[in-house]
Motif scaffolding. Structure first.
Motif, PDB file in Angstrom:
ATOM      1  N   LEU A 243     -14.426  45.622 -25.618  1.00 44.18           N
ATOM      2  CA  LEU A 243     -13.904  44.257 -25.753  1.00 44.18           C
ATOM      3  C   LEU A 243     -14.358  43.386 -24.583  1.00 44.18           C
ATOM      4  N   SER A 244     -14.350  43.950 -23.397  1.00 44.70           N
ATOM      5  CA  SER A 244     -14.798  43.203 -22.218  1.00 44.70           C
ATOM      6  C   SER A 244     -16.269  42.808 -22.351  1.00 44.70           C
ATOM      7  N   GLU A 245     -17.101  43.733 -22.774  1.00 51.34           N
ATOM      8  CA  GLU A 245     -18.528  43.429 -22.961  1.00 51.34           C
ATOM      9  C   GLU A 245     -18.734  42.374 -24.036  1.00 51.34           C
ATOM     10  N   GLN A 246     -18.011  42.507 -25.146  1.00 50.91           N
ATOM     11  CA  GLN A 246     -18.135  41.527 -26.230  1.00 50.91           C
ATOM     12  C   GLN A 246     -17.701  40.142 -25.755  1.00 50.91           C
ATOM     13  N   HIS A 247     -16.592  40.086 -25.035  1.00 51.40           N
ATOM     14  CA  HIS A 247     -16.100  38.801 -24.545  1.00 51.40           C
ATOM     15  C   HIS A 247     -17.117  38.154 -23.603  1.00 51.40           C
ATOM     16  N   ASN A 248     -17.699  38.951 -22.714  1.00 54.24           N
ATOM     17  CA  ASN A 248     -18.688  38.415 -21.782  1.00 54.24           C
ATOM     18  C   ASN A 248     -19.909  37.864 -22.498  1.00 54.24           C
ATOM     19  N   LYS A 249     -20.300  38.466 -23.604  1.00 47.14           N
ATOM     20  CA  LYS A 249     -21.443  37.971 -24.385  1.00 47.14           C
ATOM     21  C   LYS A 249     -21.078  36.708 -25.153  1.00 47.14           C
ATOM     22  N   GLU A 250     -19.944  36.726 -25.837  1.00 46.98           N
ATOM     23  CA  GLU A 250     -19.545  35.595 -26.685  1.00 46.98           C
ATOM     24  C   GLU A 250     -19.122  34.371 -25.881  1.00 46.98           C
ATOM     25  N   TYR A 251     -18.605  34.584 -24.695  1.00 46.49           N
ATOM     26  CA  TYR A 251     -18.070  33.479 -23.895  1.00 46.49           C
ATOM     27  C   TYR A 251     -18.713  33.442 -22.511  1.00 46.49           C
TER      28      TYR A 251
ATOM     29  N   GLY B  73     -11.235  34.398 -25.482  1.00 48.58           N
ATOM     30  CA  GLY B  73     -11.937  33.111 -25.495  1.00 48.58           C
ATOM     31  C   GLY B  73     -11.592  32.228 -24.313  1.00 48.58           C
ATOM     32  N   THR B  74     -10.856  32.762 -23.333  1.00 49.56           N
ATOM     33  CA  THR B  74     -10.490  31.971 -22.160  1.00 49.56           C
ATOM     34  C   THR B  74     -10.972  32.674 -20.895  1.00 49.56           C
ATOM     35  N   ALA B  75     -10.971  31.942 -19.805  1.00 49.43           N
ATOM     36  CA  ALA B  75     -11.367  32.514 -18.514  1.00 49.43           C
ATOM     37  C   ALA B  75     -10.316  33.487 -17.989  1.00 49.43           C
ATOM     38  N   GLU B  76      -9.144  33.517 -18.589  1.00 44.40           N
ATOM     39  CA  GLU B  76      -8.086  34.437 -18.178  1.00 44.40           C
ATOM     40  C   GLU B  76      -8.344  35.867 -18.652  1.00 44.40           C
ATOM     41  N   PHE B  77      -9.259  36.033 -19.606  1.00 52.37           N
ATOM     42  CA  PHE B  77      -9.471  37.350 -20.211  1.00 52.37           C
ATOM     43  C   PHE B  77      -9.964  38.381 -19.199  1.00 52.37           C
ATOM     44  N   ASN B  78     -11.029  38.076 -18.468  1.00 51.20           N
ATOM     45  CA  ASN B  78     -11.599  39.065 -17.552  1.00 51.20           C
ATOM     46  C   ASN B  78     -10.633  39.495 -16.450  1.00 51.20           C
ATOM     47  N   PRO B  79      -9.936  38.577 -15.801  1.00 51.25           N
ATOM     48  CA  PRO B  79      -8.967  39.047 -14.798  1.00 51.25           C
ATOM     49  C   PRO B  79      -7.886  39.956 -15.406  1.00 51.25           C
ATOM     50  N   TYR B  80      -7.475  39.645 -16.636  1.00 55.62           N
ATOM     51  CA  TYR B  80      -6.454  40.482 -17.273  1.00 55.62           C
ATOM     52  C   TYR B  80      -7.003  41.879 -17.552  1.00 55.62           C
ATOM     53  N   ILE B  81      -8.187  41.963 -18.147  1.00 53.23           N
ATOM     54  CA  ILE B  81      -8.793  43.266 -18.439  1.00 53.23           C
ATOM     55  C   ILE B  81      -9.014  44.043 -17.142  1.00 53.23           C
ATOM     56  N   SER B  82      -9.475  43.346 -16.120  1.00 58.69           N
ATOM     57  CA  SER B  82      -9.704  43.989 -14.831  1.00 58.69           C
ATOM     58  C   SER B  82      -8.401  44.564 -14.270  1.00 58.69           C
ATOM     59  N   SER B  83      -7.311  43.836 -14.429  1.00 59.27           N
ATOM     60  CA  SER B  83      -6.015  44.326 -13.934  1.00 59.27           C
ATOM     61  C   SER B  83      -5.564  45.569 -14.698  1.00 59.27           C
TER      62      SER B  83
ATOM     63  N   ARG C 175       1.907  45.410 -26.716  1.00 61.76           N
ATOM     64  CA  ARG C 175       2.101  44.350 -25.717  1.00 61.76           C
ATOM     65  C   ARG C 175       0.766  43.941 -25.103  1.00 61.76           C
ATOM     66  N   ILE C 176      -0.074  44.916 -24.807  1.00 64.06           N
ATOM     67  CA  ILE C 176      -1.396  44.629 -24.256  1.00 64.06           C
ATOM     68  C   ILE C 176      -2.250  43.928 -25.316  1.00 64.06           C
ATOM     69  N   GLY C 177      -2.153  44.379 -26.567  1.00 64.62           N
ATOM     70  CA  GLY C 177      -2.885  43.729 -27.655  1.00 64.62           C
ATOM     71  C   GLY C 177      -2.504  42.271 -27.800  1.00 64.62           C
ATOM     72  N   SER C 178      -1.233  41.989 -27.666  1.00 64.73           N
ATOM     73  CA  SER C 178      -0.764  40.610 -27.773  1.00 64.73           C
ATOM     74  C   SER C 178      -1.344  39.743 -26.660  1.00 64.73           C
ATOM     75  N   LYS C 179      -1.363  40.265 -25.456  1.00 61.45           N
ATOM     76  CA  LYS C 179      -1.914  39.517 -24.319  1.00 61.45           C
ATOM     77  C   LYS C 179      -3.421  39.327 -24.463  1.00 61.45           C
ATOM     78  N   ILE C 180      -4.130  40.364 -24.930  1.00 59.54           N
ATOM     79  CA  ILE C 180      -5.576  40.253 -25.150  1.00 59.54           C
ATOM     80  C   ILE C 180      -5.865  39.171 -26.182  1.00 59.54           C
ATOM     81  N   SER C 181      -5.094  39.169 -27.254  1.00 66.82           N
ATOM     82  CA  SER C 181      -5.279  38.162 -28.298  1.00 66.82           C
ATOM     83  C   SER C 181      -5.060  36.756 -27.748  1.00 66.82           C
ATOM     84  N   ALA C 182      -4.051  36.588 -26.906  1.00 65.21           N
ATOM     85  CA  ALA C 182      -3.755  35.273 -26.331  1.00 65.21           C
ATOM     86  C   ALA C 182      -4.829  34.822 -25.341  1.00 65.21           C
ATOM     87  N   CYS C 183      -5.432  35.773 -24.634  1.00 63.08           N
ATOM     88  CA  CYS C 183      -6.442  35.445 -23.616  1.00 63.08           C
ATOM     89  C   CYS C 183      -7.858  35.359 -24.179  1.00 63.08           C
TER      90      CYS C 183
END
Length: 158
Positions: free
Chosen positions: A135-143, A101-111, A91-99
């Motif tokens: 994943l959080s570090e990679q996302h911050n670099k790529e986006y 590349g978006t600005a929603e990713f960091n708040p979700y990971i933080s939660s 379930r978490i994997g599905s949400k990460i995949s959906a988020c």
């Protein structure tokens, strides 16, 4: 340049700068990020909302771009850290995949990483926790363009 000229013209006529950026970014990976940022800003009130016609035109252009260039969509399905998380917590994997590349990713990971339930969470296994951080570090670099830089030295204490 977008094939849907009426949607493009609707945006470009109302907001020439956005139209120029859409034209410049069309067919690139950055297009999706740019459109998502525009739509997110308009929906959460951080920018003045777009007129309804422009908003629907932006959504049509986004959908058209996604259909025309599916290979440009953010995808982390083959990422080893994502696989670790997704196998343990689908379930978490599905949400990460959906988020991704978006600005929603960091708040979700933080939660996920910070307990907001008063200490009732069990916590993640170590391997999953490390994968989430990676994943959080990679996302911050790529986006990085999704997250404005804050200069703490110029902020006032008022």
């Amino acid at each position: 340049m977008p094939n849907n000229k009426s949607a493009f013209a609707q945006v470009s006529d109302a907001f020439p700068m956005f139209g120029a950026n859409i034209k410049r970014l069309w067919g690139t990976k950055d297009f999706t990020t740019y459109i998502k940022a525009l739509l997110q800003d308009a929906r959460d009130g951080s920018k003045t909302g777009f007129p309804e016609g422009v908003l629907s035109a932006l959504i049509r252009l986004s959908d058209l771009h996604d259909r025309k260039f599916p290979e440009l969509q953010p995808c982390i399905d083959n990422n080893e850290n994502f696989k670790v998380v997704n196998e343990a917590f689908p379930r978490i994997g599905s949400k990460i995949s959906a988020c991704w590349g978006t600005a929603e990713f960091n708040p979700y990971i933080s939660s996920l990483l910070h307990d907001s339930r008063g200490g009732n969470r069990k916590g993640f296994p170590f391997e999953t926790l490390m994968a989430l951080h990676a994943l959080s570090e990679q996302h911050n670099k790529e986006y990085a363009q999704l997250y404005p830089l804050i200069d703490v030295w110029t902020q006032s204490d008022t």
